[in-house]
Motif scaffolding. Structure first.
Motif, PDB file in Angstrom:
ATOM      1  N   GLY A 124       0.965  -1.080  -0.014  1.00 15.62           N
ATOM      2  CA  GLY A 124      -0.095   0.020   0.068  1.00 15.62           C
ATOM      3  C   GLY A 124       0.999   1.162   0.033  1.00 15.62           C
ATOM      4  O   GLY A 124       1.952   1.273   0.023  1.00 15.62           O
ATOM      5  N   LEU A 125       0.318   2.163  -0.090  1.00 16.69           N
ATOM      6  CA  LEU A 125       0.868   3.735  -0.041  1.00 16.69           C
ATOM      7  C   LEU A 125       0.313   4.520   1.212  1.00 16.69           C
ATOM      8  O   LEU A 125      -0.761   4.763   1.499  1.00 16.69           O
ATOM      9  CB  LEU A 125       0.492   4.496  -1.280  1.00 16.69           C
ATOM     10  N   HIS A 126       1.464   4.689   2.047  1.00 18.79           N
ATOM     11  CA  HIS A 126       1.100   5.374   3.449  1.00 18.79           C
ATOM     12  C   HIS A 126       0.666   6.942   2.964  1.00 18.79           C
ATOM     13  O   HIS A 126       1.059   7.446   2.277  1.00 18.79           O
ATOM     14  CB  HIS A 126       2.392   5.375   4.241  1.00 18.79           C
ATOM     15  N   PRO A 127      -0.440   7.295   3.809  1.00 17.42           N
ATOM     16  CA  PRO A 127      -0.973   8.743   3.406  1.00 17.42           C
ATOM     17  C   PRO A 127       0.080   9.802   3.512  1.00 17.42           C
ATOM     18  O   PRO A 127      -0.200  10.634   2.821  1.00 17.42           O
ATOM     19  CB  PRO A 127      -2.162   8.889   4.593  1.00 17.42           C
ATOM     20  N   THR A 128       1.111   9.756   4.534  1.00 21.40           N
ATOM     21  CA  THR A 128       1.858  10.848   4.559  1.00 21.40           C
ATOM     22  C   THR A 128       2.929  10.727   3.561  1.00 21.40           C
ATOM     23  O   THR A 128       3.598  11.733   2.926  1.00 21.40           O
ATOM     24  CB  THR A 128       2.892  10.711   5.767  1.00 21.40           C
ATOM     25  N   HIS A 129       2.765   9.595   2.587  1.00 20.19           N
ATOM     26  CA  HIS A 129       3.741   9.680   1.149  1.00 20.19           C
ATOM     27  C   HIS A 129       3.007   9.873   0.078  1.00 20.19           C
ATOM     28  O   HIS A 129       3.557   9.450  -1.070  1.00 20.19           O
ATOM     29  CB  HIS A 129       4.495   7.974   1.424  1.00 20.19           C
ATOM     30  N   TYR A 180      -2.211  15.454  10.483  1.00 22.55           N
ATOM     31  CA  TYR A 180      -1.157  15.860  11.263  1.00 22.55           C
ATOM     32  C   TYR A 180      -0.194  16.761  10.587  1.00 22.55           C
ATOM     33  O   TYR A 180       0.511  17.760  11.153  1.00 22.55           O
ATOM     34  CB  TYR A 180      -0.542  14.733  12.388  1.00 22.55           C
ATOM     35  N   TRP A 181       0.507  16.218   9.786  1.00 19.71           N
ATOM     36  CA  TRP A 181       1.789  16.716   9.041  1.00 19.71           C
ATOM     37  C   TRP A 181       1.532  17.581   8.024  1.00 19.71           C
ATOM     38  O   TRP A 181       1.891  18.472   7.716  1.00 19.71           O
ATOM     39  CB  TRP A 181       2.569  15.505   8.491  1.00 19.71           C
ATOM     40  N   ASP A 182       0.330  17.165   7.194  1.00 26.71           N
ATOM     41  CA  ASP A 182       0.103  18.183   6.119  1.00 26.71           C
ATOM     42  C   ASP A 182      -1.291  18.305   5.519  1.00 26.71           C
ATOM     43  O   ASP A 182      -1.768  17.110   5.062  1.00 26.71           O
ATOM     44  CB  ASP A 182       0.991  17.781   4.867  1.00 26.71           C
ATOM     45  N   LYS A 183      -2.199  19.110   5.911  1.00 25.19           N
ATOM     46  CA  LYS A 183      -3.512  19.277   5.453  1.00 25.19           C
ATOM     47  C   LYS A 183      -3.844  19.589   4.042  1.00 25.19           C
ATOM     48  O   LYS A 183      -4.892  19.415   3.524  1.00 25.19           O
ATOM     49  CB  LYS A 183      -4.260  20.283   6.483  1.00 25.19           C
ATOM     50  N   SER A 184      -2.646  20.107   3.323  1.00 31.87           N
ATOM     51  CA  SER A 184      -3.027  20.628   2.008  1.00 31.87           C
ATOM     52  C   SER A 184      -3.210  19.393   1.093  1.00 31.87           C
ATOM     53  O   SER A 184      -3.766  19.700  -0.193  1.00 31.87           O
ATOM     54  CB  SER A 184      -1.799  21.579   1.440  1.00 31.87           C
ATOM     55  N   THR A 185      -2.789  18.235   1.484  1.00 33.17           N
ATOM     56  CA  THR A 185      -2.778  17.071   0.601  1.00 33.17           C
ATOM     57  C   THR A 185      -4.155  16.397   0.833  1.00 33.17           C
ATOM     58  O   THR A 185      -4.185  15.090   0.213  1.00 33.17           O
ATOM     59  CB  THR A 185      -1.515  16.189   0.485  1.00 33.17           C
ATOM     60  N   HIS A 233      -4.617   3.973   8.500  1.00 33.84           N
ATOM     61  CA  HIS A 233      -3.758   4.743   9.285  1.00 33.84           C
ATOM     62  C   HIS A 233      -4.428   6.166   9.425  1.00 33.84           C
ATOM     63  O   HIS A 233      -5.026   6.756   8.445  1.00 33.84           O
ATOM     64  CB  HIS A 233      -2.281   5.184   8.464  1.00 33.84           C
ATOM     65  N   CYS A 234      -4.705   6.461  10.644  1.00 35.65           N
ATOM     66  CA  CYS A 234      -5.724   7.785  10.868  1.00 35.65           C
ATOM     67  C   CYS A 234      -4.907   8.560  12.022  1.00 35.65           C
ATOM     68  O   CYS A 234      -4.894   8.212  12.968  1.00 35.65           O
ATOM     69  CB  CYS A 234      -6.896   7.247  11.311  1.00 35.65           C
ATOM     70  N   ARG A 235      -4.694   9.622  11.534  1.00 33.91           N
ATOM     71  CA  ARG A 235      -4.087  10.791  12.596  1.00 33.91           C
ATOM     72  C   ARG A 235      -4.927  12.170  12.394  1.00 33.91           C
ATOM     73  O   ARG A 235      -4.695  12.895  11.011  1.00 33.91           O
ATOM     74  CB  ARG A 235      -2.578  10.996  12.228  1.00 33.91           C
ATOM     75  N   GLU A 236      -5.342  12.628  13.419  1.00 36.56           N
ATOM     76  CA  GLU A 236      -6.416  13.827  13.249  1.00 36.56           C
ATOM     77  C   GLU A 236      -7.174  13.601  12.130  1.00 36.56           C
ATOM     78  O   GLU A 236      -7.366  14.923  11.362  1.00 36.56           O
ATOM     79  CB  GLU A 236      -5.136  15.003  13.468  1.00 36.56           C
TER      80      GLU A 236
END
Length: 255
Positions: A63-68, A100-105, A130-133
């Motif tokens: 899979g592809l992690h959301p932060t990536h 958490y890291w980037d709302k723009s994406t 994966h769920c963060r905020e």
């Protein structure tokens, strides 16, 4: 006693100096089933090598992690699809939304999440979320995609009781790890209201080490501290918790 770590990044650079010893330590203590989430294509080769080295213990996801999820996310999603077509995996993960890291994406994260849920359905695989905020955003997607063939694990669950029930309503098990040992972790305050049949164990190693290792590198062996805490919460023996949660993992991963 067989203990299952449903979420551990054993290929991480954090283990480059002692990976084999660290894995062997865990296996010797009964932690003998490791489910390995993907991050992006740069880790695929390391994951495959890990499986070759420990074929009886290591089980891979794709899979592809959301932060990536970045500008090249379509090429990364194509890699995920190509790999799923090429060989078998035990889940599509870890996927989801991280604000958490980037709302723009958010828009492309959501697109990638939906795309990978549909891949999981195509290959009749569970998803690992994966769920963060991003509980509202995650639940919105799950609501739109809900069906009998949508199931999996809500990795590193940190929500409240209501959110726990909502996740379970979408055929998700709750992944419980080091956070359950934290003083401010909060989930320990309501977990006894959740039937153990909905729980699986995880470490998320090398991240989120349980007390008394908090702040240090996590490893799969430390899942024993998570087991101890759940034993206290549920009033059951460590052996019984290990047996039930491993059975739950088999139910999800079909392995």
């Amino acid at each position: 006693m067989i203990i299952t770590d449903t979420h551990t990044h054993l290929y991480s650079e954090a283990f480059d100096d002692d990976r084999e010893e660290m894995i062997t330590r865990a296996i010797e203590q009964g932690v003998s089933r490791f489910f390995i989430p993907a991050i992006d294509s740069t880790y695929t080769q390391s994951m495959l090598e890990l499986e070759t080295r420990f074929p009886e213990n290591v089980f891979l996801m794709m899979g592809l992690h959301p932060t990536h999820v970045k500008e090249d996310y379509k090429a990364e999603l194509q890699h995920v699809e190509d790999m799923l077509e090429k060989r078998s995996f035990y889940a599509v993960g870890e996927i989801g939304i991280d604000l958490y890291w980037d709302k723009s994406t958010l828009h492309i994260q959501k697109e990638a999440f939906v795309y990978q849920i549909r891949l999981a359905k195509k290959y009749k695989l569970p998803i690992v979320i994966h769920c963060r905020e991003a509980f509202d955003e995650i639940f919105e997607v799950l609501e739109s995609e809900k069906s009998d063939d949508l199931f999996g694990i809500f990795h590193c669950f940190t929500g409240n009781l209501e959110q726990a029930h909502q996740a379970i309503s979408y055929n998700m098990k709750l992944g419980v790890g080091g956070v359950v040992t934290f003083k401010n972790g909060k989930i320990d305050q309501f977990l006894n209201n959740i039937d153990l049949k909905h729980i699986v164990l995880e470490t998320d190693a090398p991240y989120l080490a349980p007390v008394p290792y908090r702040g240090k590198r996590n490893e799969s062996l430390y899942i024993l501290k998570v087991l101890e805490r759940l034993s206290a919460i549920y009033g059951k023996s460590i052996e019984e918790i290990a047996e039930i949660t491993t059975k739950n993992s088999v139910e999800v991963f079909n392995k």
